[in-house]
Every structure is written in C-alpha cells, then in structure tokens.
Design a protein around this motif. Structure first.
Motif, short mmCIF file in Angstrom:
data_model
loop_
_atom_site.label_atom_id
_atom_site.label_comp_id
_atom_site.label_asym_id
_atom_site.label_seq_id
_atom_site.Cartn_x
_atom_site.Cartn_y
_atom_site.Cartn_z
N THR A 176 3.81 -9.55 11.94
CA THR A 176 3.64 -8.27 11.24
C THR A 176 2.81 -7.40 12.17
O THR A 176 2.33 -7.85 13.22
N SER A 177 2.57 -6.16 11.76
CA SER A 177 1.77 -5.28 12.63
C SER A 177 0.32 -5.78 12.71
O SER A 177 -0.38 -5.46 13.66
N THR A 178 -0.13 -6.56 11.74
CA THR A 178 -1.49 -7.09 11.76
C THR A 178 -1.67 -8.17 12.83
O THR A 178 -2.70 -8.23 13.49
N TYR B 233 0.81 -1.23 0.00
CA TYR B 233 0.00 0.00 0.00
C TYR B 233 0.85 1.28 0.00
O TYR B 233 0.30 2.36 -0.18
N TYR B 234 2.15 1.17 0.26
CA TYR B 234 2.99 2.37 0.27
C TYR B 234 3.64 2.64 -1.09
O TYR B 234 4.49 3.51 -1.21
N GLN B 235 3.23 1.88 -2.10
CA GLN B 235 3.78 2.12 -3.44
C GLN B 235 3.08 3.31 -4.08
O GLN B 235 1.96 3.69 -3.69
N HIS C 214 13.11 -4.42 -0.05
CA HIS C 214 13.94 -5.60 -0.21
C HIS C 214 13.50 -6.76 0.70
O HIS C 214 13.38 -7.90 0.26
N PHE C 215 13.21 -6.44 1.99
CA PHE C 215 12.88 -7.54 2.91
C PHE C 215 11.58 -8.24 2.48
O PHE C 215 11.39 -9.42 2.77
N MET C 216 10.69 -7.52 1.81
CA MET C 216 9.44 -8.14 1.35
C MET C 216 9.74 -9.12 0.21
O MET C 216 9.15 -10.21 0.15
N GLY C 217 10.66 -8.73 -0.66
CA GLY C 217 11.10 -9.62 -1.74
C GLY C 217 11.77 -10.86 -1.15
O GLY C 217 11.51 -11.99 -1.58
N ALA D 204 -3.50 5.77 13.35
CA ALA D 204 -2.03 5.73 13.46
C ALA D 204 -1.50 4.30 13.40
O ALA D 204 -2.11 3.37 13.95
N HIS D 205 -0.36 4.15 12.74
CA HIS D 205 0.32 2.85 12.66
C HIS D 205 1.17 2.67 13.93
O HIS D 205 1.77 3.64 14.40
N PRO D 206 1.24 1.43 14.46
CA PRO D 206 1.98 1.25 15.72
C PRO D 206 3.49 1.45 15.63
O PRO D 206 4.17 1.42 16.66
N GLY E 19 -1.61 -5.11 -0.84
CA GLY E 19 -1.83 -5.54 0.53
C GLY E 19 -0.78 -5.00 1.47
O GLY E 19 0.15 -4.30 1.06
N ASP E 20 -0.96 -5.33 2.77
CA ASP E 20 0.07 -4.99 3.75
C ASP E 20 1.08 -6.13 3.82
O ASP E 20 0.99 -7.09 3.04
N SER E 21 2.01 -6.03 4.74
CA SER E 21 3.10 -7.02 4.78
C SER E 21 2.57 -8.44 4.95
O SER E 21 3.07 -9.37 4.31
N LEU E 22 1.57 -8.61 5.82
CA LEU E 22 1.05 -9.97 6.05
C LEU E 22 0.38 -10.51 4.79
O LEU E 22 0.66 -11.62 4.35
P1 13P Z 1 2.35 -3.21 7.49
O1 13P Z 1 2.32 -3.46 6.04
O2 13P Z 1 2.41 -4.47 8.28
O3 13P Z 1 1.28 -2.29 7.98
O4 13P Z 1 3.77 -2.51 7.81
C1 13P Z 1 4.04 -1.22 7.49
C2 13P Z 1 5.41 -0.98 6.99
O5 13P Z 1 6.11 -0.17 7.46
C3 13P Z 1 5.85 -1.77 5.87
O6 13P Z 1 7.09 -1.39 5.53
#
Ligand code: 13P
Ligand code: SF4
Length: 289
Positions: free
Chosen positions: A107-109, A4-6, A41-44, A176-178, A18-21
C-alpha cells in the motif's frame, strides 16, 4: 469499516476508519461474521480474500477504481510473462486476479519499506500506479519497471492553483499523496499515504495545510486538530474546491443502512484466484508488522 475517503457521515458511524493498509489489517483480525467495507470494490475483495468464511458487503457494488481499472488482469499477466526473472510488486489498488500473479502486495503506507527488503539489483515490476512507482524509485534509488496506470483523482490536482494557494498562505505546509503527479510531489513538504499525512498534520506545529489527496481525509484531520486550517488543493478544470473520488462517494449512508438491514451487496471472489491472491497479501501483512 470505512476508508478516509468516505462521506463524513459514514466515517462518523464506522467502527473502524483507516487507510488501505489499516483496513486490510483490521479485516484480517476481526471476529465479526459480517464486514461492511465502506470503500471501493478492491477493498471489499481484499477483505473477502483475507476472510473467505465471512460475509463481506460493500454499500454500492459499482464503487470501482480508475487505478485498478488501468490494470486489466490479462494484460498484466502477459506483461509479467514477457519479463521472466522479475519480482512482481502490486499496489493494493488492483483486482484480485492481478494480485494472483503478484509476489507481494503493497500500500502507499508500506511500499518504500517493502521495496527496500529486496536487494538493490533485484529486477522488479511495479504496478499499476506509475506515480507511486516513480516516487518509490526516486527515494530508494531503484529502477523498477513500471506499469502505466494512474488514479484519475490524484492526477487531477492543479499545479497553478496549488502555486496560487502557496502565495496566499506562505507558511502553509503542502501535504501530498504519492499517487499525485511528480510536479505536485516536488511542491510538497510531506509525501505520504493518507494515514501518514493525517499523522503529520496532527503532530505538526504548523497551523495551515494545503492537502493534495482525496478531500474526505480533511474530515478526520479537522476532527483531530480543530484549531488548524486544512485547505483542499483544487483539481484542474473545476469550479469546485474539493477533489472527491466519484467511486468512493457512491457509498451513502442510505445505501449503508440498506446493506446492513438486508445483508445485500455481497462481494464474491473466485476460489482459485482467491487462493493465489491471499499469498502476496499475507506476505505484505507479515512485512508490515
Ligand atoms: P491509501 O489508503 O493507501 O492512502 O490509498 C489511497 C487511495 O487512493 C485509496 O483508494
Ligand atoms: Fe481508486 Fe483513485 Fe478513487 Fe482511490 S481515489 S479509489 S485510487 S480512483
């Protein structure tokens, strides 16, 4: 697959957002031979560890992560060795070698639920995000030992600017994100992962939202709820209203095109490390069903 941050144009053409999870879950299940992971990179690496026989590409291999960088594997391993008898929980925002000395990834989820699968008196090391760790300690009554890492984007939100926005929009809900500092989390109506914040905004009856996480998520929030107003909380020391992750934004549509055309920018993970790192990732996926 896109986080989602792209940039919005990448999110718009992705097969999966999606999110990281969600990205890890979908990578584990896909039938495709090639995964282009539009994220960092860590997601890849996580996708490659889950699918060692597939080709995993990232449009810009320089898309790193300040949070993952705040936890060098050799230092984390030494820290773990200094604390025998501790269970090691690592946030997915880590490099493969850190996951290799971890018992379970979160993950944060799913962090809260996974931490709560352990007894209250279990001795736990939680790394690398101290803000997420502090938050999970506060809502679960745990006293996990925290690694001193943080994300430079989520630590940047300005309390003064948020207070000003709250005055301007008294009915707005603060999301807010944790990974944000506790002063921001204390001002939030909802604290949650990117997906949780999106779900809340979509289902809420409120009309205005002040969003304290990477501003890429506003694209999907606006798509899902076109009549609602989403305002990014600005960072400190900036004239810009948005808070973008410079690493995430290294991926562009042009680089994605090149990557698809040439099958370039492949992610490789050392086989021995991968064999160890896959266990705590699979444990997370199992605990998240
Ligand atoms: P989530 O995708 O788990 O919300 O993590 C946020 C984040 O910083 C990903 O890099
Ligand atoms: Fe890493 Fe923070 Fe960027 Fe996410 S937003 S990729 S945690 S630097």
């Amino acid at each position: 697959m896109a986080h989602y941050y792209q940039n919005s144009d990448i999110q718009d053409i992705a097969d999966v957002i999606g999110d990281s999870l969600a990205l890890a879950q979908k990578a584990a299940k896909t039938q495709a031979d090639i995964i282009v992971l539009c994220g960092v990179h860590f997601m890849g690496e996580t996708a490659k560890i889950l699918c060692p026989d597939k080709k995993v590409l990232v449009p810009d291999l320089n898309a790193g992560c300040s949070l993952a960088d705040s936890c060098p594997a050799d230092e984390f391993e030494a820290f773990v060795k200094q604390h025998p008898g501790y269970t090691v929980i690592s946030y997915v925002n880590t490099y493969a070698a850190v996951k290799a000395c971890t018992d379970v990834v979160v993950t944060s989820t799913n962090a809260k639920n996974i931490v709560e699968t352990f007894d209250k008196d279990e001795k736990i090391i939680f790394g690398p995000d101290k803000n997420l760790g502090n938050y999970i300690n506060s809502i679960t009554g745990r006293n996990m030992l925290l690694w001193n890492g943080a994300c430079h984007v989520h630590e940047q939100f300005s309390v003064e600017k948020l207070l000003q926005l709250k005055k301007e929009y008294p009915k707005a809900k603060v999301l807010a994100h944790p990974e944000c500092k506790s002063v921001i989390l204390k001002l939030a109506d909802v604290v949650g992962s990117t997906q949780a914040l999106l779900n809340f905004a979509t289902q809420s009856e409120s009309d205005v939202f002040l969003v304290a996480t990477e501003s890429g998520i506003l694209h999907e929030m606006r798509k899902k709820s076109p009549s609602k107003t989403f305002i990014p909380v600005p960072p400190n020391d900036s004239t810009c209203a948005c808070n973008e992750c410079n690493f995430m934004r290294l991926n562009t549509l042009e680089k994605l095109y090149d990557c698809l055309k040439n099958e370039s920018n492949e992610i490789h993970v050392d086989e021995e490390i991968s064999k160890k790192a896959v266990k705590p990732i699979l444990r997370m996926l199992e605990l998240s069903k």
